[in-house]
Scaffold this motif. Sequence first.
Motif, short mmCIF file in Angstrom:
data_model
loop_
_atom_site.label_atom_id
_atom_site.label_comp_id
_atom_site.label_asym_id
_atom_site.label_seq_id
_atom_site.Cartn_x
_atom_site.Cartn_y
_atom_site.Cartn_z
N TRP A 172 15.42 15.26 -4.42
CA TRP A 172 14.44 16.35 -4.52
C TRP A 172 14.33 16.88 -5.95
N GLN A 173 15.41 16.83 -6.70
CA GLN A 173 15.35 17.29 -8.10
C GLN A 173 14.39 16.44 -8.93
N LYS A 174 14.19 15.20 -8.53
CA LYS A 174 13.23 14.34 -9.25
C LYS A 174 11.81 14.89 -9.11
N ILE A 175 11.53 15.49 -7.96
CA ILE A 175 10.20 16.10 -7.77
C ILE A 175 10.01 17.25 -8.74
N ALA A 182 7.08 10.44 -1.06
CA ALA A 182 8.17 9.53 -0.73
C ALA A 182 9.52 10.14 -1.09
N LEU A 183 9.58 10.83 -2.22
CA LEU A 183 10.84 11.49 -2.61
C LEU A 183 11.22 12.58 -1.62
N TYR A 184 10.25 13.37 -1.22
CA TYR A 184 10.52 14.43 -0.25
C TYR A 184 10.99 13.83 1.08
N GLY A 185 10.31 12.78 1.52
CA GLY A 185 10.69 12.15 2.77
C GLY A 185 12.07 11.52 2.72
N LEU A 186 12.37 10.84 1.61
CA LEU A 186 13.69 10.23 1.47
C LEU A 186 14.78 11.30 1.47
N GLY A 187 14.51 12.41 0.78
CA GLY A 187 15.47 13.51 0.78
C GLY A 187 15.71 14.04 2.18
N ASN A 188 14.65 14.12 2.99
CA ASN A 188 14.80 14.57 4.37
C ASN A 188 15.68 13.62 5.18
N ARG A 244 10.61 1.78 0.09
CA ARG A 244 9.60 0.78 -0.31
C ARG A 244 8.46 1.45 -1.08
N ALA A 245 8.10 2.65 -0.66
CA ALA A 245 7.04 3.38 -1.38
C ALA A 245 7.49 3.70 -2.81
N LEU A 246 8.75 4.05 -2.97
CA LEU A 246 9.28 4.39 -4.31
C LEU A 246 9.41 3.16 -5.19
N GLU A 247 9.45 1.97 -4.60
CA GLU A 247 9.40 0.75 -5.41
C GLU A 247 8.02 0.60 -6.05
N VAL A 248 7.00 1.10 -5.37
CA VAL A 248 5.64 1.04 -5.90
C VAL A 248 5.42 2.17 -6.91
N ASP A 249 5.88 3.37 -6.57
CA ASP A 249 5.70 4.54 -7.43
C ASP A 249 6.99 5.36 -7.39
N PRO A 250 7.88 5.17 -8.37
CA PRO A 250 9.19 5.83 -8.36
C PRO A 250 9.12 7.36 -8.37
N SER A 305 0.84 -1.20 0.00
CA SER A 305 0.00 0.00 0.00
C SER A 305 0.87 1.24 0.00
N LEU A 306 0.84 1.98 -1.09
CA LEU A 306 1.64 3.20 -1.20
C LEU A 306 1.26 4.18 -0.11
N HIS A 307 -0.03 4.32 0.13
CA HIS A 307 -0.51 5.26 1.14
C HIS A 307 0.06 4.93 2.51
N ILE A 308 -0.01 3.68 2.90
CA ILE A 308 0.47 3.28 4.23
C ILE A 308 1.99 3.40 4.31
#
Length: 368
Positions: A245-248, A224-230, A213-219, A187-190
């Motif tokens: 963050w540049q991916k966003i 998820a990108l913002y959180g991983l960057g943090n 794991r979220a980025l495996e579902v939706d790269p 679940s991407l949301h969870i």
Amino acid sequence: MSQVFNPSSDNPQAQSSIIDLSKKARQKLRASCYNDARQLFAEGLELEPDNPYLLSGMGDASREMGNFEVAEECYLKLLQIDKNNLFALRGLGDVYKKLNRHNDAITMWERYLHLRPRDKHVMSRIADSAKVLLQFERAEQMYQSIIQFAPDDRFALSGLADLQHRLGNDQEAIRIYEKILGFGGKSLHILTILGKLCWRVSDFDKGEVYFRRALEVDPDNPYALYGLGNCHRWHKRYQEAIAVWQKILKNSEGTQALHTRMGDAYYHIGMKDEAARSYRRSISFGRDPFSLAGLICLSVDIGDLDTAVATFFDLVVADDDPLYQLDMLSRRLLRTLPQPVMEAFYRYLLNSHGKLEADLATAVRTYC
């Protein structure tokens, strides 16, 4: 004398037509062809206006189409015929929920549960509406009631986890969300919520795992990108944070918070032009104390004191609590630059053309 139509059991042809229309309409309803279903139910109701099956179906089709006025009319008429009709009670509750009449919705659903006490779907509806009404204790009791006889019910567990999140019980929310993930699936949301919750409780390594794991579902998922960057930023992996963050920014203009943090990351790795651009991009969204403070530190660092002074007036003088902002800025300057550099900036500020209020000027002098 012409015969008057009377849709009753002694008119087999009329009854056959109604039954046929009802079957076809129900098939259309199950196939989500709501407009076709509604037309067929309407034809049937012209023949027999008080037919419970047709009224229920017409209410359901109208509700799904967003025609809540007609749906409400059908369900209320059905309840006049049968005050305990389960379909009408449940359907009318759903209509009131859509209309944000949550108290009325709960009333209908509670009448339904009196007749069918362990319908977990309706129990979840009551809990969800209670949560909207900020009746958190009532919502929790309902979720827990479901879990007592259906311990693995995802809707109840998700609702309870969300409630714990709202109440600030982050560790309990994490425990429940992880239980849901244990049932399988991705679940991407969870996953993104778990990443954010782990971040909030300072479990940055676990947060990074969930964001990945979220980025495996939706790269390209921006949350998820913002959180991983943090997470990278927390570990001082600034280049990795910027790359994520540049991916966003490939798919959107980003947010103010994103540009502020990118400015900080660029500054930490010595890319001062990029840092200035990021801070200014953040400020273009609206006044942001963090970006203004960052721009002041950067300007002082490169010796652009006029820009630093102008930004000081935007950050400190224009604020409702200038002494608080001065204190925050001074702490940041001391973390970023040698103390003599900060002192020289404040002396330049006091001698600049801009005039400070007496209390603020006195406070600035204490840092010189």
